[in-house]
Structure formats: C-alpha cells, structure tokens
Design an enzyme around this catalytic site. Sequence first.
Site, PDB file in Angstrom:
ATOM      1  N   GLU A 257      48.401  44.958  37.417  1.00 23.00           N
ATOM      2  CA  GLU A 257      48.413  44.185  36.177  1.00 23.00           C
ATOM      3  C   GLU A 257      49.325  44.882  35.185  1.00 23.00           C
ATOM      4  O   GLU A 257      48.923  45.858  34.542  1.00 23.00           O
ATOM      5  CB  GLU A 257      46.998  44.052  35.594  1.00 23.00           C
ATOM      6  CG  GLU A 257      46.110  43.135  36.411  1.00 23.00           C
ATOM      7  CD  GLU A 257      44.761  42.853  35.758  1.00 23.00           C
ATOM      8  OE1 GLU A 257      44.385  43.552  34.791  1.00 23.00           O
ATOM      9  OE2 GLU A 257      44.072  41.931  36.241  1.00 23.00           O
TER      10      GLU A 257
ATOM     11  N   GLU B 271      43.902  38.203  42.479  1.00 24.15           N
ATOM     12  CA  GLU B 271      42.571  38.492  41.928  1.00 24.15           C
ATOM     13  C   GLU B 271      42.070  37.247  41.236  1.00 24.15           C
ATOM     14  O   GLU B 271      42.827  36.584  40.526  1.00 24.15           O
ATOM     15  CB  GLU B 271      42.684  39.578  40.845  1.00 24.15           C
ATOM     16  CG  GLU B 271      42.035  40.874  41.159  1.00 24.15           C
ATOM     17  CD  GLU B 271      42.138  41.851  40.008  1.00 24.15           C
ATOM     18  OE1 GLU B 271      41.680  41.521  38.900  1.00 24.15           O
ATOM     19  OE2 GLU B 271      42.674  42.945  40.219  1.00 24.15           O
TER      20      GLU B 271
END
Length: 313
Positions: A166, A253
């Site tokens: 991320e 995710e």
Amino acid sequence: MTRIKFALCFATFTLILLDALIVKDPPYGQLKITGKYLTKLDGTPVQLRGISLFRTNTVRGHLFFANSTANIVKCYWNANVIRAPLGIDLPGNASANASLPGYLTSPEENYQRLKIIVESAIENGIYVIIDWHAFHMYTDQAVAFFTNISIAYGGYPHIIYETYNEPDSADTWEQLKSYHINVINAIRANDPDNVVVVGTPRADLDVEIAARDPINMTNIAYSLHYYTNEDPPLKMNKTNEAINMGLPIFVTESGVCNSHGNGTVNVNVTQACCIGILFFMTNHRIRMTTNMDNEKQVMAVKWIKTACARMVA
Ligand SMILES: *[C@@H]1O[C@H](CO)[C@@H](O)[C@H](O)[C@H]1NC(C)=O
Ligand SMILES: *[C@@H]1O[C@H](CO)[C@@H](O)[C@H](O)[C@H]1NC(C)=O
Ligand SMILES: *[C@@H]1O[C@H](CO)[C@@H](O)[C@H](O)[C@H]1NC(C)=O
Ligand SMILES: *[C@@H]1O[C@H](CO)[C@@H](O)[C@H](O)[C@H]1NC(C)=O
Ligand SMILES: *[C@@H]1O[C@H](CO)[C@@H](O)[C@H](O)[C@H]1NC(C)=O
Ligand SMILES: *[C@@H]1O[C@H](CO)[C@@H](O)[C@H](O)[C@H]1NC(C)=O
Ligand SMILES: *[C@@H]1O[C@H](CO)[C@@H](O)[C@H](O)[C@H]1NC(C)=O
Ligand SMILES: *[C@@H]1O[C@H](CO)[C@@H](O)[C@H](O)[C@H]1NC(C)=O
C-alpha cells in the site's frame, strides 16, 4: 550419541524434502495479462479467488505462516491463490504490542515465514502472491529482495509478485512508476513472464491515475484494495474509470469491515456489500484475495466463500 544421529538424520531428511519440492501444477497453468484480463496462455480470462494472510511481522498473523495453511486455504476454502505478505515495516498506527520486527530489521526470520507459504503453495498447486508488504518506499531493499526471490522461485508458474503493498500517500504515481520499473527489471532478469502486480497511489485507491499513464511492460496488473466500510462508491467509480481505460486490476486485499480490522460487520450490510462486490468483480473478472487478519474477517470470509461458490460456480 543416538540423539545426535537422529538430529542429523532428520536434518538431512528435511533438506532433501526442501530441495526436491513436489510440484503440483496450478489450475490455469502459466498466467499472463491479455488486455485488461488475467488469462491463461491461450488468452482465456480466469479469476483467482483466495485469502491474504496477515503480514509476517504481527503477533497474530505470523502464526498462519505454517506448512498446513496453503492446503487448508485450498481444500477447505476453495481458493486457488494465497497471498503471502512479507512484513517490511509498520503502518503508522500499528500498536507496538501487536507487532514483531519486520524484514528491514529482521530479514531472515520474515523470509523463512514467507518461504513456508511459497513452497507449500507450489506443493499444493495453487498460485501464491509474494507481497512486499511495505507502507513506505524502500527501493534498494525491494530490488535486492525481488532479485533474490525471483532467482529462487521465478521458474514456477505459481508465482505472482506484488511490488508494494500500500503505497504511502506521499508517493506520486510518477515516483511509484519509476520504483515499480526498477523492481520489475530486477524480477525480469530472472523471470521473464510471471505476472507482477504493482501498487497504485494512496494505498491502492487511485487506479484511474495509473490507468492514464500505465507502465509499458508486459504481464503487469494494478492493485486495488477494497474494504466495504471505506468509500465504496468512490472506489467503484475509480475502478470503473480505470477499467474503461483498459487497466488490468487485481484486488489483492479486500474485507467486509475496516482495513484496520475494526468496525462493525453487520450481516445484512455485509451481504449487500459482498454481493455487490462479488458481482462487480465477477462481471469484470477482477481477481481477489481477502485479508484474513482477525476473527471478524475470518467469519465474514466464511460467508463470502459460500456466496462465491453460489455465484461463481
Ligand atoms: C514445515 O515442514 C518442515 C519439513 O517437514 C519442517 O522442518 C518445518 O519445521 C515446518 N515448519 C512449520 C512452521 O511447521
Ligand atoms: C492510522 O492509519 C490510518 C490509515 O492509514 C490513518 O488514516 C490515520 O490517520 C492513522 N492514525 C494515526 C494516529 O496515525
Ligand atoms: C496491547 O496492549 C494494550 C494495553 O495493555 C491492550 O489493551 C491491547 O489489548 C493489546 N493489544 C494486543 C493486540 O494484544
Ligand atoms: C535470499 O534467498 C535465500 C534462499 O534462496 C534466503 O535464505 C535468504 O534469506 C534470502 N535473503 C534475503 C535478504 O532475502
Ligand atoms: C511501449 O514500448 C514499445 C516497445 O518497447 C514501444 O514501441 C512503444 O512506443 C511504447 N509505447 C509507449 C506508449 O510508450
Ligand atoms: C460516482 O459517480 C457517479 C456518476 O458519475 C456520481 O454521481 C457520484 O457522485 C460519484 N461518487 C463518488 C463518491 O465519486
Ligand atoms: C479503526 O481503527 C483506526 C485505526 O486505529 C481508527 O482510525 C478508526 O477510527 C477505527 N474505526 C472504527 C469504526 O472503529
Ligand atoms: C437483517 O435482515 C433480516 C431479514 O431481511 C431482518 O429481519 C433484520 O431485521 C435485519 N437486521 C438488521 C440489523 O437490519
């Protein structure tokens, strides 16, 4: 004496076992990116569905990095992919008592956890996402790691690389693009074809920004992280925009509460959201892995599993 002999014998046995990985082919063989789809070599689109473990450097998460996990995920959860997040650093607000040292400070320990999942996924014949689970950019360390790991496993069609979990909100797409190209070049030196998933700006939210200026290399997909409680309409819009521009998106995710694992999981809301997400992802053949980082997520994922089976079958 006997003890020593036994230990030596066991050690040799273990080494032989690890050297001779029993390889089971993954369900769709070698994957590639064709246009905006993840496909088999003949161009047929496929959808991967599976579970993302919680990163290697957490008190609860590291317990899942065990020999049996890939088999459980495959056989009991009907998954064809598992995501193995190599914990690099900590998110800004990770509580210290829930965390363990990451790869930057404790490389061997974290590498060994990752390796257990990678090798048992290969032995079980499912795909495995090798996820550089960083929250900030560490170019030199990432290049060294991906060089090393692509030498070790790049020959297996089971492998999918994820270059940056991320991205930090401060990283612009220009900076990210240049980082990803460095990492992809390191991988391609040893592995010419396995799919590489790259992180998009603001923790895998701004996929449309990447779509306007994609990386001009083959077999690259772009990651989107999808948590139902966090801006679903905004994410749908961004995702639609990116897909309309032809961007291959991979949801590495997702979850049905907050990305921190907190927040309510209302069964009704969960069902409504998940059906929406599953339709959305199935229609667009978006690949997904779901984050398994606490009990709520696990419960929710059990529900997703039945929903998936009903809808995708
Ligand atoms: C996995 O299996 C290997 C070989 O049997 C063994 O040496 C190792 O301790 C196991 N690891 C875990 C985490 O269970
Ligand atoms: C915790 O992380 C979230 C998401 O990255 C961020 O929005 C929030 O500001 C952080 N809180 C603290 C106290 O750092
Ligand atoms: C961390 O420590 C605090 C204070 O002792 C405690 O309330 C919390 O449950 C702990 N968190 C974990 C994940 O163990
Ligand atoms: C490099 O790979 C080897 C196994 O091939 C592993 O033992 C080692 O820990 C790796 N090193 C790093 C820095 O990841
Ligand atoms: C992409 O790369 C190819 C071959 O390297 C080149 O011919 C083409 O012009 C590039 N396209 C863009 C948009 O940069
Ligand atoms: C999403 O797109 C729709 C239609 O273009 C628009 O009305 C809506 O405001 C957008 N929502 C968000 C959160 O961007
Ligand atoms: C979830 O945890 C994050 C990080 O600690 C916090 O910023 C957020 O407000 C929490 N959300 C809920 C709904 O509890
Ligand atoms: C959930 O849905 C059921 C059936 O539609 C309904 O009876 C129930 O009241 C709902 N619960 C909540 C909390 O909305």
